[in-house]
Enzyme design. Structure first.
Site, short mmCIF file in Angstrom:
data_model
loop_
_atom_site.label_atom_id
_atom_site.label_comp_id
_atom_site.label_asym_id
_atom_site.label_seq_id
_atom_site.Cartn_x
_atom_site.Cartn_y
_atom_site.Cartn_z
N GLY A 23 -11.00 8.72 -34.96
CA GLY A 23 -9.63 9.00 -34.76
C GLY A 23 -9.22 10.49 -34.79
N ASN A 25 -8.63 11.86 -31.61
CA ASN A 25 -7.40 12.09 -30.85
C ASN A 25 -6.06 11.75 -31.28
OD1 ASN A 25 -8.32 12.92 -27.99
ND2 ASN A 25 -9.87 11.48 -28.65
N MET A 101 -12.04 0.41 -28.72
CA MET A 101 -13.49 -0.23 -28.40
C MET A 101 -13.37 -1.50 -27.70
SD MET A 101 -14.86 2.59 -28.11
CE MET A 101 -16.44 1.97 -27.55
N LYS A 102 -11.86 -2.13 -27.84
CA LYS A 102 -12.10 -3.50 -27.25
C LYS A 102 -11.15 -3.47 -25.96
CE LYS A 102 -10.84 -7.62 -29.83
NZ LYS A 102 -10.33 -8.23 -28.74
N ILE A 103 -11.60 -4.10 -24.96
CA ILE A 103 -10.73 -4.19 -23.67
C ILE A 103 -9.69 -5.05 -23.94
CG2 ILE A 103 -11.16 -4.93 -21.34
CD1 ILE A 103 -14.10 -4.18 -21.45
N LEU A 104 -8.60 -4.72 -23.37
CA LEU A 104 -7.29 -5.18 -23.54
C LEU A 104 -7.28 -6.15 -22.52
CD1 LEU A 104 -4.86 -1.98 -23.60
CD2 LEU A 104 -5.37 -3.75 -25.46
N ASN A 118 -4.77 6.22 -21.68
CA ASN A 118 -6.03 6.22 -22.51
C ASN A 118 -6.53 7.40 -22.15
OD1 ASN A 118 -8.47 5.24 -23.79
ND2 ASN A 118 -9.47 4.84 -21.90
N HIS A 120 -10.22 9.33 -21.58
CA HIS A 120 -11.68 8.95 -21.10
C HIS A 120 -12.47 10.36 -21.22
CE1 HIS A 120 -14.97 6.39 -19.91
NE2 HIS A 120 -15.05 7.51 -18.91
#
Ligand code: GRF
Length: 211
Positions: A23, A25, A101-104, A118, A120
């Site tokens: 956390g 960011n 870390m979960k794809i929406l 997001n 990256h």
């Protein structure tokens, strides 16, 4: 056919931050809010990981937190539907993924067009996905960096808002490169959120214009 244009709202906004890990960011964005640089509040810090360090940090900062265990849901869509309901109850204007870390699901993305950002740790469209610094070192790129972008169902491929470049040195390891990039993440993510709530971001197709 005329192109659809999105302009970010100029208002005091409500944000959600999604995270799964340490956390840093989230902390950078929240620090910017506390310094009065961003015209928004963090209404909820959400995680799919009960033990996420970032969730602990959010509680220490007296922010509203929410954890939902993916194992309690029969599908990814069901899980996301519950999250969507919670966000709509609050009336969230912007969702910031910060190491989530979960794809929406596409369904989730469609509910919040141009309302999900997001960060990256590479100069997209180079090196999307995971193990980003490893890939950058293996390719031998001389520069890498960080990218803030809007989220679309196509992972790491949404319209780019801000980028920052860092050099890659010959003796870099994944750790040293990550550290150099992370410093830039902490600078450009709060900046992108600030611009959003200043009503300065305009999305036309895949390009983001800053006014
Ligand atoms: C960052 O490197 C970010 O670019 C990536 O996940 C990491 C999250 O780090 N999406 P933190 O949890 O914000 O410290």
């Amino acid at each position: 056919m005329s192109e659809k244009i999105f302009r970010s709202p100029k208002k005091k906004g409500k944000m959600a931050v999604f995270l799964s890990g340490r956390g840093s960011n989230f902390r950078a964005i929240h620090d910017s809010i506390l310094k009065g640089k961003i015209n928004a509040e963090i209404s909820v810090v959400f995680s799919n990981k009960r033990k996420a360090q970032g969730l602990k940090l959010a509680k220490e900062r007296n922010l509203n937190t929410l954890y939902l265990n993916p194992k309690d849901y029969s599908s990814k869509v069901d899980y996301d539907k519950t999250v969507i309901q919670e966000l709509k109850k609050i009336g969230v204007d912007l969702i910031c993924l910060a190491g989530y870390m979960k794809i929406l699901t596409p369904h989730f993305c469609q509910q919040f067009p141009h309302r999900i950002m997001n960060i990256h740790p590479a100069l997209l469209p180079a090196f999307p996905g995971l193990h980003v610094q490893k890939k950058a070192l293996e390719w031998g790129v001389k520069y890498s960096g960080a990218t803030v972008h809007f989220v679309t169902p196509d992972v790491d491929m949404g319209p780019i808002i801000l980028q920052s470049v860092v050099p890659v040195y010959q003796d870099d390891t994944e750790e040293t490169l990550s550290e150099r990039i992370l410093k830039e993440e902490h600078r450009i993510y709060p900046e992108a959120v600030k611009l959003f709530f200043q009503g300065k971001l305009e999305v036309r197709g895949r390009r983001v214009f800053i006014y």
